[in-house]
Design a protein around this motif. Structure first.
Motif, short mmCIF file in Angstrom:
data_model
loop_
_atom_site.label_atom_id
_atom_site.label_comp_id
_atom_site.label_asym_id
_atom_site.label_seq_id
_atom_site.Cartn_x
_atom_site.Cartn_y
_atom_site.Cartn_z
N LEU A 32 72.68 10.39 67.43
CA LEU A 32 71.20 10.23 67.60
C LEU A 32 71.12 9.31 68.87
O LEU A 32 70.08 9.58 69.47
CB LEU A 32 70.73 9.53 66.30
CG LEU A 32 70.38 10.59 65.05
CD1 LEU A 32 70.09 9.84 63.98
CD2 LEU A 32 69.39 11.60 65.59
N ILE A 33 71.69 8.38 68.91
CA ILE A 33 71.66 7.41 70.16
C ILE A 33 71.84 8.00 71.31
O ILE A 33 71.13 7.86 72.38
CB ILE A 33 72.44 5.85 69.92
CG1 ILE A 33 71.84 5.32 68.73
CG2 ILE A 33 72.43 5.32 71.36
CD1 ILE A 33 72.65 4.13 68.47
N LYS A 34 72.79 8.89 71.54
CA LYS A 34 73.09 9.93 72.85
C LYS A 34 71.85 10.92 72.83
O LYS A 34 71.58 10.95 74.00
CB LYS A 34 74.33 10.65 72.31
CG LYS A 34 74.54 11.38 73.50
CD LYS A 34 75.81 12.37 73.30
CE LYS A 34 76.36 13.27 74.57
NZ LYS A 34 77.48 14.10 74.32
N ASN A 35 71.28 11.25 71.91
CA ASN A 35 70.26 12.00 71.93
C ASN A 35 69.01 11.23 72.53
O ASN A 35 68.14 11.72 73.29
CB ASN A 35 69.73 12.42 70.48
CG ASN A 35 68.67 13.65 70.52
OD1 ASN A 35 68.08 13.80 69.58
ND2 ASN A 35 68.59 14.47 71.37
N LEU A 36 68.97 10.17 72.22
CA LEU A 36 67.85 9.09 72.84
C LEU A 36 68.05 8.92 74.26
O LEU A 36 67.14 8.93 75.05
CB LEU A 36 67.91 7.89 71.63
CG LEU A 36 66.82 6.70 72.23
CD1 LEU A 36 65.29 7.39 72.23
CD2 LEU A 36 66.97 5.62 71.43
N GLU A 37 69.29 8.78 74.79
CA GLU A 37 69.46 8.57 76.07
C GLU A 37 69.15 9.63 76.92
O GLU A 37 68.87 9.82 78.22
CB GLU A 37 70.87 8.13 76.27
CG GLU A 37 71.41 6.86 75.65
CD GLU A 37 72.84 6.64 75.53
OE1 GLU A 37 73.54 7.43 75.95
OE2 GLU A 37 73.27 5.29 75.24
N LEU A 38 69.48 10.97 76.41
CA LEU A 38 69.37 12.40 77.03
C LEU A 38 67.81 12.68 77.06
O LEU A 38 67.32 13.25 78.10
CB LEU A 38 70.16 13.47 76.50
CG LEU A 38 71.69 13.24 76.62
CD1 LEU A 38 72.38 14.34 75.87
CD2 LEU A 38 72.12 13.34 78.16
N TYR A 39 67.11 12.31 75.97
CA TYR A 39 65.66 12.99 75.85
C TYR A 39 64.90 11.56 75.63
O TYR A 39 64.50 11.64 74.57
CB TYR A 39 65.41 13.90 74.87
CG TYR A 39 66.39 15.08 75.12
CD1 TYR A 39 65.71 16.05 75.99
CD2 TYR A 39 67.53 15.30 74.49
CE1 TYR A 39 66.57 17.32 76.20
CE2 TYR A 39 68.26 16.38 74.62
CZ TYR A 39 67.75 17.38 75.71
OH TYR A 39 68.44 18.41 75.79
N PRO A 40 64.52 10.60 76.68
CA PRO A 40 63.88 9.55 76.13
C PRO A 40 62.31 9.86 75.97
O PRO A 40 61.70 9.11 75.03
CB PRO A 40 63.58 8.94 77.67
CG PRO A 40 63.97 9.61 78.35
CD PRO A 40 65.13 10.74 77.95
#
Length: 900
Positions: free
Chosen positions: A419-427
């Motif tokens: 989820l945090i990786k998801n946050l980095e890819l899609y701010p």
């Protein structure tokens, strides 16, 4: 023109020939036809309707058009048609058309639709079209249910397929209209007759038969004793399973839709749908139904491979319907739900976005009922969906994870990391991801404690005392930490208390993600309290209570562990439901707080920290929007506040741009002009509570600046405001620019030099702000129902206009545009219309003169007002003489050329 057409239409002493019928139709369709002409046409058509030698079908068609286009004549037309139906010499072919012009709710028409002899005569008339019309409109007739069902069952054996189809649709229609059928044998007869037609040669009949089997089958289940309900429900399920292999795509879709409506099915049959081979538990079982055209017993093995067959279908519509059908049976059978997880996970690779979304929705449905048992092998697929290119897919996957119970710490840790990786890819998904982290943390509080303790060093400030504000990972972990368990009674926390203090620095961003859970003030109070708690080790027991936020703007509640389910009124308290007056007070308080806090943002804007400023402003704007969400006409102060917040954002962007020499050298003044133009339009909105549609250019700003400076001087002389150093510097700059020989070169530098003296001031609102607004509509007009016009001639367009808080002294215009360049203006004199300044609603027919020679024409209509704030006359004839402010959005009006 109208007189010539009226003469061509003829009168009572003339026969209605095709030429006169066309003239009548043209007069009816023309919105500019006078009321006297329309009344004459109505009387003429009614006169000819009573004539037995007239063409009643054509006259009834004209009367129908007249009633639709001119509702004021509807009562007169209905009365005439009602009298026509009662004539002993009425031709039966004209009856359906005549009955369609009547309203069954009308007392006079009710007697006709309650006449069983009339109903039966229409049913048994030799004309097929007449029988079809009766079946399609069977719900209008108020005859005995036994008569209706007898007729409909009889017509299911009609030789014409569209009559059989209409009869089946009629059987469904009367159930949907609430007709009560208490005779169990009659219910069974309708159900089995519909089941027989599942094998009809015509696909349209089979399609209608699926709907009829579904509706009457569920009624058949309900009408049987409790001990037999499960068997009849299983029989219905098996009957519909036979149709998922039909050659027609629409029938397969309808079959799966119907399967999804059956609430209760035996578990052994559900498990059979996932297996190609016959299970031991279903081999010997048979149920009543139509297995083939001759066999009336259905084996339980007929359910074999049903759902797998649908999920592997070539058409995405069938696959989507099959995924949706899996939702209903997953609730009562946990074992069946576990068997479907593998299949649905495979469907996440489907080529169709629609199918993937439906599969995720079904998984979410299973998870919300506690039937989603996720293995580690499933998580890899889930995490790959989190980086899908489609935003809807990513959001649906996060919603599914929010309810997914993870059995191991490693699985939970992997979920958080992805989820945090998801946050980095899609701010841009930050708010949605924050909410998912919070919900997942609430579901796995013990795991949250362990993960936060593992990463606690990452959340501490660096050696120089700075905190990583820009690290999305840090922000995500703060949100996760908020979901950790605490004890308000013992004032203990399961995570280091200083983490709650650090989270306050990202309060605006976090509140954007938790906007549906908690408001900013409540979250700030909670974080402040927890930051003073005592940290407990993992060995200590802190499970005495768990923190939960109530609905927005409510207090924080600590729910002790118990089996009692609290009602909303118990959780909210007796005083939480506010009146409109209290809501207005809350909105005013919110706006005042925002105005106070905006002043504190100015130092950040001066430093160029626009990312933090933009996030904070966005959170305040969302909080303001909450007050307007349930209001059709929001308060003026809220509209003003939202515009003010947006203006500050534009001002900050323009400020950061102007201070950057690199931007000015590389991009020039064009981008700055664009930002200033946007800010100019937003300031106009704040001044007039409206949306401005004009464009500003940088060269015009000296004129605008002079006007503003003169206004400030005038207010200063009256003692309303004090002149600041910034205004004084601007006055000096304005004089220097006026004396400069090269204004284009000197103007930007002189204006930019004065910016160092500018600072935001606290806005104080006195009195009530009113929001000026306007709505314009053309009833019943769209691309399917265009208004007729003749090229080269004016056309009248009937508008319905609603104005809010607009006095009669304001100059309003209708702006009618064709494309982007050609605009015609029509003046609206408000003194000619009734109503008050607070709300004025009226009808207005506006002429449009520039009708081109085209078959179809789309106009864009808006309501505009003249801006009188500046003495700037544009010297236009028959047009607005000042700059325009748009009060309404553009309403499309569709026109179609009359074919002669």
């Amino acid at each position: 023109m109208e007189q010539r057409l009226a003469a061509a239409a003829g009168g009572r002493n003339h026969n209605l020939f095709p030429k006169s019928l066309n003239a009548v139709l043209s007069l009816i369709n023309n919105p500019c036809t006078s009321d006297s002409t329309l009344t004459t046409i109505s009387k003429t058509l009614i006169f000819h309707l009573q004539n037995p030698n007239s063409n009643h079908q054509q006259i009834l068609s004209l009367l129908s058009t007249l009633s639709d286009h001119h509702p004021r004549l509807h009562r007169e037309v209905s009365a005439a048609v009602n009298a026509f139906i009662l004539l002993p010499s009425i031709p039966i072919p004209a009856l359906p058309h005549a009955l369609s012009l009547l309203d069954p709710a009308n007392s006079a028409a009710l007697d006709l639709f309650s006449d069983e002899s009339l109903f039966l005569s229409l049913c048994f008339y030799e004309c097929v079209k007449t029988r079809k019309w009766v079946l399609r409109n069977v719900s209008k007739f108020r005859v005995r249910p036994s008569v209706l069902l007898t007729i409909l069952l009889g017509f299911t054996m009609d030789p014409y397929p569209y009559i059989r189809e209409a009869a089946l649709d009629g059987l469904v229609m009367i159930l949907n209209d609430g007709v009560v059928v208490e005779d169990r044998s009659l219910v069974g007869g309708c159900y089995f007759r519909a089941a027989e037609l599942l094998f009809d040669a015509d696909s349209s009949v089979r399609r209608s038969a699926v709907s009829a089997v579904s509706e009457w089958g569920q009624l058949n289940v309900a009408s049987n004793p409790d001990e037999c309900k499960r068997d009849w429900s299983d029989a219905l399920f098996l009957q519909l399973c036979l149709m998922v292999r039909d050659m027609d795509v629409e029938i397969r879709v309808a079959a799966f839709n119907a399967l999804g409506k059956i609430p209760t099915v035996s578990e052994n049959i559900l498990l059979q749908t996932l297996s190609k081979k016959a299970l031991l538990s279903t081999k010997e079982k048979i149920y009543p139904g139509q297995y083939t055209e001759k066999l009336t017993k259905i084996p339980a093995t007929a359910a074999a491979f049903t759902f797998l067959h649908g999920l592997e279908d070539d058409f995405f519509q069938v696959r989507r319907s099959a995924c949706h059908a899996l939702q209903t049976p997953t609730v009562p059978s946990a074992e069946f739900a576990c068997g479907t997880v593998d299949i649905l996970v495979c469907m996440l690779n489907d080529a169709s976005v629609v199918v993937r979304l439906q599969a995720l929705e079904t998984l979410h449905h299973m998870a919300s009922h506690g039937h989603l048992k996720v293995a580690e092998s499933h998580l890899d697929m889930f995490f790959s969906i989190l980086i899908d290119n489609d935003a809807l897919i990513r959001s649906a996957m996060r919603k599914t994870l929010q309810f997914t119970k993870l059995q191991k710490l490693a699985m939970f840790r992997s979920c958080i990391e992805n989820l945090i990786k998801n946050l980095e890819l899609y701010p841009e998904d930050e708010a949605d991801i924050f909410y998912a982290l919070y919900r997942i943390g609430c579901l796995h509080r013990k795991f949250v404690v362990k993960v936060i303790q593992e990463v606690s060093q990452e959340l501490e400030p660096s050696f120089d005392g700075k905190l990583g504000f820009n690290k999305v990972r840090t922000a995500g972990l703060f949100v996760l930490a908020i979901s950790a368990p605490v004890s308000l009674e013992r004032k203990t926390s399961s995570v280091p208390p200083q983490i709650f203090s650090y989270a306050v620095t990202l309060l605006g961003r976090i509140c954007c993600g938790l906007v549906d859970v908690v408001d900013e003030n409540t979250l700030l109070t909670y974080l402040s309290q927890c930051s003073r708690f005592t940290f407990t080790s993992t060995s200590e027991n802190i499970e005495g209570g768990s923190l939960d936020f109530g609905l927005k703007y409510n207090r924080i509640h600590l729910h002790e562990k118990s089996n009692k389910v609290s009602s909303p009124s118990e959780i909210l308290g007796p005083n939480e439901f506010t009146s409109p007056v209290e809501s207005h007070v809350k909105s005013m308080s919110c706006v005042k707080i925002i105005f106070q806090k905006i002043v504190d943002l100015w130092p950040l804007i001066q430093l160029g920290c626009m990312n933090e400023v933009a996030r904070t402003l966005r959170s305040w704007k969302e909080e303001t929007r909450l007050f307007t969400r349930d209001s059709h006409q929001p308060a003026g102060v809220l509209v003003f506040a939202m515009n003010y917040i947006h203006t500050i954002k534009l001002l900050g962007n323009a400020w950061a741009y102007s201070l950057s020499k690199t931007n000015l050298q590389l991009k020039g003044m064009g981008a700055l002009e664009n930002l200033l133009g946007k800010m100019e339009r937003r300031l106009t909105e704040m001044l007039y509570r409206l949306a401005c549609g004009d464009t500003c250019y940088f060269e015009e700003y000296m004129r605008k600046l002079d006007f503003v400076l003169h206004s400030i001087e005038y207010l200063h002389k009256e003692g309303s405001v004090e002149i600041s150093r910034f205004v004084t510097e601007l006055q000096n700059a304005s004089r220097e620019i006026g004396n400069s020989e090269d204004k284009a070169v000197d103007m930007p530098d002189l204006l930019l030099n004065s910016l160092s003296l500018f600072s935001l001031q606290h806005i104080m609102l006195s009195g009530e702000l009113k929001h000026l607004d306007a709505e314009v509509d053309v009833c019943g007009n769209d691309f399917r129902k265009p208004l007729p016009f003749i090229p080269g001639l004016p056309v009248g367009i009937p508008f319905e206009i609603t104005l809010h808080n607009i006095s009669s002294e304001i100059k309003l215009w209708l702006a009618i545009s064709v494309g982007e360049r050609s605009t015609q203006f029509v003046f609206l004199d408000l003194n000619e219309f009734g109503g008050s300044d607070e709300r004025r609603k009226f009808n207005f027919v506006a002429p449009f003169f520039r009708t081109p020679i085209v078959k179809h024409l789309v106009l864009k209509v808006s309501i505009v007002m003249e801006s009188l704030s500046e003495d700037r006359n544009l010297k236009r004839c028959n047009r607005p003489k000042h700059e325009l402010i748009y009060l309404s959005g553009g309403r499309e009006v569709h026109l179609s050329m009359v074919v002669r």
